[in-house]
Design a protein around this motif. Structure first.
Motif, PDB file in Angstrom:
ATOM      1  N   VAL A 148     -30.601 -44.489 -11.838  1.00  0.00           N
ATOM      2  CA  VAL A 148     -31.583 -43.602 -12.470  1.00  0.00           C
ATOM      3  C   VAL A 148     -30.918 -42.565 -13.370  1.00  0.00           C
ATOM      4  O   VAL A 148     -31.392 -42.282 -14.461  1.00  0.00           O
ATOM      5  CB  VAL A 148     -32.456 -42.901 -11.393  1.00  0.00           C
ATOM      6  N   LYS A 149     -29.795 -42.005 -12.928  1.00  0.00           N
ATOM      7  CA  LYS A 149     -29.173 -40.924 -13.703  1.00  0.00           C
ATOM      8  C   LYS A 149     -27.977 -41.385 -14.533  1.00  0.00           C
ATOM      9  O   LYS A 149     -27.464 -40.615 -15.346  1.00  0.00           O
ATOM     10  CB  LYS A 149     -28.731 -39.784 -12.768  1.00  0.00           C
ATOM     11  N   GLY A 150     -27.499 -42.590 -14.316  1.00  0.00           N
ATOM     12  CA  GLY A 150     -26.365 -43.096 -15.093  1.00  0.00           C
ATOM     13  C   GLY A 150     -25.077 -42.338 -14.834  1.00  0.00           C
ATOM     14  O   GLY A 150     -24.202 -42.253 -15.700  1.00  0.00           O
ATOM     15  N   PHE A 151     -24.942 -41.770 -13.633  1.00  0.00           N
ATOM     16  CA  PHE A 151     -23.717 -41.017 -13.330  1.00  0.00           C
ATOM     17  C   PHE A 151     -22.519 -41.947 -13.198  1.00  0.00           C
ATOM     18  O   PHE A 151     -22.635 -43.095 -12.750  1.00  0.00           O
ATOM     19  CB  PHE A 151     -23.856 -40.255 -11.996  1.00  0.00           C
ATOM     20  N   ASN A 152     -21.375 -41.386 -13.556  1.00  0.00           N
ATOM     21  CA  ASN A 152     -20.101 -42.017 -13.220  1.00  0.00           C
ATOM     22  C   ASN A 152     -19.765 -41.523 -11.817  1.00  0.00           C
ATOM     23  O   ASN A 152     -19.579 -40.326 -11.607  1.00  0.00           O
ATOM     24  CB  ASN A 152     -19.046 -41.559 -14.241  1.00  0.00           C
ATOM     25  N   ILE A 153     -19.708 -42.435 -10.852  1.00  0.00           N
ATOM     26  CA  ILE A 153     -19.596 -41.985  -9.455  1.00  0.00           C
ATOM     27  C   ILE A 153     -18.199 -42.198  -8.884  1.00  0.00           C
ATOM     28  O   ILE A 153     -17.626 -43.279  -8.975  1.00  0.00           O
ATOM     29  CB  ILE A 153     -20.672 -42.672  -8.589  1.00  0.00           C
ATOM     30  N   GLU A 154     -17.668 -41.123  -8.337  1.00  0.00           N
ATOM     31  CA  GLU A 154     -16.382 -41.158  -7.638  1.00  0.00           C
ATOM     32  C   GLU A 154     -16.686 -40.780  -6.188  1.00  0.00           C
ATOM     33  O   GLU A 154     -17.434 -39.840  -5.942  1.00  0.00           O
ATOM     34  CB  GLU A 154     -15.421 -40.119  -8.245  1.00  0.00           C
ATOM     35  N   TYR A 155     -16.060 -41.509  -5.251  1.00  0.00           N
ATOM     36  CA  TYR A 155     -16.377 -41.238  -3.845  1.00  0.00           C
ATOM     37  C   TYR A 155     -15.550 -40.097  -3.260  1.00  0.00           C
ATOM     38  O   TYR A 155     -14.365 -39.966  -3.550  1.00  0.00           O
ATOM     39  CB  TYR A 155     -16.148 -42.493  -2.999  1.00  0.00           C
ATOM     40  N   LEU A 156     -16.202 -39.317  -2.424  1.00  0.00           N
ATOM     41  CA  LEU A 156     -15.469 -38.351  -1.610  1.00  0.00           C
ATOM     42  C   LEU A 156     -14.739 -39.149  -0.527  1.00  0.00           C
ATOM     43  O   LEU A 156     -15.353 -40.001   0.132  1.00  0.00           O
ATOM     44  CB  LEU A 156     -16.449 -37.368  -0.939  1.00  0.00           C
ATOM     45  N   PRO A 157     -13.458 -38.882  -0.321  1.00  0.00           N
ATOM     46  CA  PRO A 157     -12.732 -39.640   0.708  1.00  0.00           C
ATOM     47  C   PRO A 157     -13.108 -39.201   2.122  1.00  0.00           C
ATOM     48  O   PRO A 157     -13.329 -38.002   2.362  1.00  0.00           O
ATOM     49  CB  PRO A 157     -11.263 -39.326   0.420  1.00  0.00           C
ATOM     50  N   LEU A 158     -13.163 -40.162   3.033  1.00  0.00           N
ATOM     51  CA  LEU A 158     -13.502 -39.858   4.436  1.00  0.00           C
ATOM     52  C   LEU A 158     -12.254 -39.958   5.302  1.00  0.00           C
ATOM     53  O   LEU A 158     -11.469 -40.895   5.158  1.00  0.00           O
ATOM     54  CB  LEU A 158     -14.544 -40.867   4.944  1.00  0.00           C
ATOM     55  N   ASP A 159     -12.095 -39.003   6.205  1.00  0.00           N
ATOM     56  CA  ASP A 159     -11.068 -39.121   7.240  1.00  0.00           C
ATOM     57  C   ASP A 159     -11.719 -39.902   8.384  1.00  0.00           C
ATOM     58  O   ASP A 159     -12.573 -39.372   9.098  1.00  0.00           O
ATOM     59  CB  ASP A 159     -10.641 -37.713   7.686  1.00  0.00           C
ATOM     60  N   GLU A 160     -11.321 -41.160   8.548  1.00  0.00           N
ATOM     61  CA  GLU A 160     -12.027 -42.039   9.498  1.00  0.00           C
ATOM     62  C   GLU A 160     -11.846 -41.599  10.949  1.00  0.00           C
ATOM     63  O   GLU A 160     -12.718 -41.825  11.781  1.00  0.00           O
ATOM     64  CB  GLU A 160     -11.565 -43.484   9.309  1.00  0.00           C
ATOM     65  N   GLY A 161     -10.696 -40.999  11.245  1.00  0.00           N
ATOM     66  CA  GLY A 161     -10.466 -40.538  12.616  1.00  0.00           C
ATOM     67  C   GLY A 161     -11.369 -39.357  12.952  1.00  0.00           C
ATOM     68  O   GLY A 161     -11.920 -39.269  14.043  1.00  0.00           O
TER      69      GLY A 161
END
Ligand code: DSN
Length: 448
Positions: A148-161
């Motif tokens: 809908v917004k056409g954003f360029n998306i970068e993910y926030l990293p998750l600390d899996e532990g």
């Protein structure tokens, strides 16, 4: 018959009503554990089938372009004031008609197409409204932020532990990609997000930090979980029916300086009419929160901790044991070790459904790496908001863990356990933390 449907109007009407009745019977005797669901009080049900449901009131209160809005306006103003009070916010807009529209409101107010946007991926707990159109590997995701917004998306990293945003890795990435908008908040939301730790860096690179409180709004407004507006976010979006036990709707709260841009984003940007019956239902829900909310939200968290502890002691792989499992209504369980016995997340979901235990399959952060797919992922997600509204406490959580243990670990037939689930549920037929009423929680209300 038309494609298997009897076109006799009388017959169809009776059939639909019968299906509704059966659904009400199912939930009257089920254990509802879906983290994104809750049940409204009888007073809210009354409001959402009032005449407000038939009316239009485009625009802001007092500036409508339709006649007949005098009572609608008064209810909406009360709703706005209650939102401001409970969320300790300068400004509230209760017109977004869902959590996704509330997110789109903030996207529209604070960013432009092609801007860089950061949020958690769906696999790490993010919501589809935060996702790109296409995944990095070229797979179609169809997420709202991209589509809908056409954003360029970068993910926030998750600390899996830790099952939380990895602060150091996130700060490094924010400095690198210089996002216009960063969104905290998730659909698997076990622990408060590091708003304070991220905000200065987001602002330094010229961005804005916002927060999706869809899952945790009912905790935040009662003083639990975290206080994002005080911790530094510009605005918060939410749906109003998860831990906040209202009708299905959306809302936004924000700093005063964002009032005009948010109002314009909602109307004429994203809504025409805004489902006035749900605004009335939300207003009543907020009154309930004012009176009963602290006890309700405290018990939701006590229940999720008790349920997680009991499930862990039974032998389930409940995530984040070293952090007390959860600080919210939600619990995440890795069921990959049940693969040979009962199957993965979707198989577990279906097996428990046969015992009237209703929960949902959920992706684990490492599912993609391990070759699993969202249709049958490695996890299940549980939430305790609705059970709490039914009056359940820690003792009942132990009993629910036992039902799950018998089916999933001991191999008992779910159909046999279902009879005990029904007995167990028969004691919990009223909605709690609301004004007294004779109406049962899942009573089918016949007007016709
Ligand atoms: N998909 C919902 C959830 O279950 O978390 C939120 O919209």
């Amino acid at each position: 018959m038309l494609a298997g449907i009897d076109v006799d109007p009388e017959g169809l009407f009776l059939r639909i009503r019968n299906l509704l009745n059966q659904h009400h019977d199912l939930f009257s005797f089920a254990i509802p554990l879906i983290a994104s669901e809750n049940i409204v009080s009888p007073a809210v049900r009354e409001a959402i089938c009032s005449d407000f449901a038939h009316r239009y009131a485009e625009g802001w209160t007092g500036e409508r372009v339709y006649a007949g809005c005098q009572f609608v306006d008064e209810v909406e103003l009360i709703c706005i004031e209650l939102m401001k009070k409970l969320f300790r916010a300068d400004f509230a807009d209760v017109r977004p008609i869902s959590g996704v529209v509330a997110n789109l409101t903030l996207y529209t107010a604070f960013a432009r197409p092609l801007d860089t946007f950061m949020a958690l991926s769906v696999a790490t707990g993010g919501h589809i409204s935060m996702a790109p159109l296409m995944g990095k590997s070229g797979v179609f995701l169809g997420g709202t932020a991209g589509a809908v917004k056409g954003f360029n998306i970068e993910y926030l990293p998750l600390d899996e532990g830790e099952m939380n945003i990895d602060v150091d890795a996130a700060l490094k990435k924010i400095r690198e990609v210089k996002p216009q908008l960063v969104l905290c908040g998730a659909s698997v939301f076990l622990f408060p997000h590091p708003v304070k730790e991220l905000v200065d860096t987001v602002n330094e690179v010229g961005g804005k930090l916002i927060y999706d409180a869809a899952h945790v709004a009912g905790l935040i407004c009662n003083g639990y979980f975290q206080d994002p507006l005080r911790e530094g976010v510009e605005a918060m979006s939410m749906s109003t029916h998860k831990t906040l036990p209202g009708p299905q709707h959306g809302a936004v709260v924000a700093k005063a300086e964002h009032e005009e841009v948010i109002k314009r984003a909602v109307f004429p940007g994203l809504t025409s009419n805004h489902h006035l019956h749900n605004v009335a239902g939300l207003a009543i829900t907020l009154v309930e929160m004012l009176k009963f909310g602290k006890k309700y939200a405290g018990q939701v968290i006590k229940n999720s901790k008790a349920l997680a502890e009991s499930l862990y002691e039974s032998g389930f792989d409940v995530l984040a044991e070293h952090k007390g499992f959860t600080e919210s209504h939600t619990i995440l369980i890795d069921v990959a070790n049940l693969k040979d016995k009962v199957g993965l997340g979707a198989d577990v979901e279906k097996l428990l459904e046969k015992a009237n235990i209703i929960l949902n399959r959920n992706m684990l952060p490492w599912d993609v790496r391990e070759g699993r797919h969202y249709k049958n992922p490695g996890g299940i997600r549980l939430g305790t908001s609705e059970l709490t509204r039914l009056g359940m406490k820690e003792g009942e959580m132990v009993q629910i863990a036992e039902f799950m243990e018998r089916i999933l670990l001991d191999g008992e037939k779910p159909e046999k356990v279902r009879e005990e689930v029904k007995d167990f549920r028969s004691e919990f037929q009223k909605v709690h933390y609301c004004f007294e009423s004779a109406t049962k929680a899942y009573e089918y209300i016949k007007i016709h």
